[in-house]
Design a protein around this motif. Sequence first.
Motif, short mmCIF file in Angstrom:
data_model
loop_
_atom_site.label_atom_id
_atom_site.label_comp_id
_atom_site.label_asym_id
_atom_site.label_seq_id
_atom_site.Cartn_x
_atom_site.Cartn_y
_atom_site.Cartn_z
N THR A 1 -4.48 12.41 -0.09
CA THR A 1 -4.13 12.56 -1.51
C THR A 1 -5.30 12.38 -2.47
OG1 THR A 1 -3.16 10.34 -1.20
CG2 THR A 1 -1.65 12.15 -1.53
N HIS A 2 -6.50 12.15 -1.97
CA HIS A 2 -7.65 12.02 -2.85
C HIS A 2 -8.24 13.41 -3.14
CE1 HIS A 2 -8.37 7.49 -1.96
NE2 HIS A 2 -7.18 7.76 -2.45
N LEU B 1 6.23 10.32 -0.77
CA LEU B 1 7.00 9.61 -1.79
C LEU B 1 7.42 8.27 -1.19
CD1 LEU B 1 9.35 12.54 -2.93
CD2 LEU B 1 7.10 11.93 -3.82
N ASP B 2 6.75 7.19 -1.58
CA ASP B 2 6.08 7.09 -2.86
C ASP B 2 4.57 6.79 -2.77
OD1 ASP B 2 8.40 7.39 -4.52
OD2 ASP B 2 9.01 5.41 -3.84
N LEU B 3 4.07 6.47 -1.60
CA LEU B 3 2.67 6.06 -1.51
C LEU B 3 1.72 7.17 -1.92
CD1 LEU B 3 0.74 3.77 -0.76
CD2 LEU B 3 0.66 4.71 1.55
N GLY B 4 1.94 8.37 -1.38
CA GLY B 4 1.06 9.48 -1.71
C GLY B 4 1.08 9.80 -3.19
N TYR C 1 -14.04 1.77 -5.47
CA TYR C 1 -14.00 2.46 -4.18
C TYR C 1 -12.60 3.04 -3.99
CZ TYR C 1 -14.21 3.34 0.84
OH TYR C 1 -14.17 3.93 2.08
N PRO C 2 -12.47 4.37 -3.99
CA PRO C 2 -11.14 4.97 -3.87
C PRO C 2 -10.57 4.85 -2.46
CG PRO C 2 -12.83 6.68 -3.92
CD PRO C 2 -13.53 5.38 -4.15
N ASN C 3 -9.58 3.99 -2.31
CA ASN C 3 -8.98 3.77 -1.00
C ASN C 3 -7.55 3.26 -1.19
OD1 ASN C 3 -8.28 2.25 1.57
ND2 ASN C 3 -10.25 3.15 2.14
N VAL C 4 -6.63 3.84 -0.44
CA VAL C 4 -5.22 3.50 -0.57
C VAL C 4 -4.93 2.04 -0.23
CG1 VAL C 4 -4.55 4.11 1.79
CG2 VAL C 4 -2.90 4.38 -0.09
N HIS C 5 -5.83 1.40 0.52
CA HIS C 5 -5.60 0.01 0.91
C HIS C 5 -5.64 -0.94 -0.28
CE1 HIS C 5 -6.35 1.77 4.87
NE2 HIS C 5 -5.68 0.74 5.34
N ILE D 1 -1.68 14.08 -12.78
CA ILE D 1 -0.53 14.95 -12.53
C ILE D 1 -0.37 15.09 -11.02
CG2 ILE D 1 0.40 17.27 -12.83
CD1 ILE D 1 -1.14 17.40 -15.48
N VAL D 2 0.73 14.57 -10.52
CA VAL D 2 0.97 14.57 -9.08
C VAL D 2 1.28 15.99 -8.62
CG1 VAL D 2 2.37 13.60 -7.21
CG2 VAL D 2 1.86 12.23 -9.24
N SER D 3 0.47 16.52 -7.74
CA SER D 3 0.60 17.93 -7.37
C SER D 3 1.83 18.22 -6.52
CB SER D 3 -0.67 18.39 -6.63
OG SER D 3 -0.87 17.64 -5.45
#
Length: 461
Positions: A392-393, A35-38, A81-85, A54-56
Amino acid sequence: MMKIPRLLWLIFGISSLVLFFCASLRHWLFQSNALDLGWFDQSLYLISQGKPPIVSFSEDHILGDHAAFIFYPLALFYIIYPNVHWLFLVQAVALSSAIIPLCLLAKQAGLKDNFSLTIVGVYLLYPLIFNVNLFDFHSEVIALPVIFWAVLAARAKKFVQFIIAIVLILSCKAVLSLTVAAMGVWLLFFEKRKKSGLISLFLGVFWFIITTQLIISRFSGDEVAAVGRYSFLGDSVTEIITNLFLQPNIILSRVFTLANLEYIILLFIPVIWGLNIRYLTPLVAAIPILALNILTDYQPQKDLVHQYSIAILPFLLLSVIATLVAQKGLIRNPRYIIIWSLITFLALGKYGYFTSRYLEQIETTSAMREAVKLIPGEVKVLTSPQISPHLTHRTVIKLAIKDREPIDIEQFDYILLNTRYPGWENSEETVTNLFEKLKNNNNYKLKYEKDGVILWTNYRN
């Protein structure tokens, strides 16, 4: 259209790189949080995969949190491209890009080039900008430069651009509807921008009602999450608004506290040299957010570390610009202004976290990184809060924290824990209990262990 100086583009580029690097380094050191990035990272990943966001962690829909529709277009980056950056980049660019409309507003008000660039320096050295960039990711940072653009459009009577800006602000977070409504009051009565003021006031009030009474309750099944921070005024948004007018004695007892005095000093001290009571009218637009921060006992709303003061800053700087134009500031020399801003940044900026707090668990970061790589894609994971943003992906990821319900370990395919650094304060006992359960559970196999970082995999799954 006023010309944007090349130097401004250079400053924008450097600032974006610095902010992006700092946020990325913090994440690399496993200092980002569930919380909160994830929370936001998982939401964007699920949207990009065509799944309900829906956040698990809590089984909450992303729109049931703050009705932040901006996450849907943001998910386009995750489709590429799924990436948190991506979130770090968006945040760095948003915070840095605000200097462009800010500089244009300063010039529009009549400041010379040297003073306009000085205001840019004041903004970038305002401690909140650097600090909030380190605190995971928050959608209201996207609204920060757009607020400046909205004011610029209103003053230039560019109504289409103004409406687009207002809609974008409202999409970032439900509470910003209060800022938009208050900005309408300021534009209408103090800036004499009747059309823009009425548009802003109407859209702000309309969106506040729609989000708090329909959207958030529809997706969360409950009241706005932050209502609990104002329980002394009621248990719903409607009750709180009613009691604000009917019980002013309760409000006064909450306003005059040492914590609020400290907060006001922190908020104003970086720009105290440029404030004059006669030119504070832009702060009318900041009143709702300022009031929310003052009335709550929730400490993160009363500092320059978290995101809760973001919507106040644009109007604080607009007051400074007005004071400089009138030549009524305590300090009028650009060099001394920058020196003061640098002093306050050095005093209140959290750059020191990189040599203290962020290195607390440095001896386990290598092990956490190795363990994360051993976990396959779409599996159910239980992990520590500081590890979760790296995992979290996936559709299901839960946190090893103390909860009202006991954790059923049999539902997970992988369990990854940092026994030396469990995470939040309420995690230590939980992690210890989980460790004991897993040692005596024949369904789990120890897959990795190093420096207190332990990974188990479930045979049955």
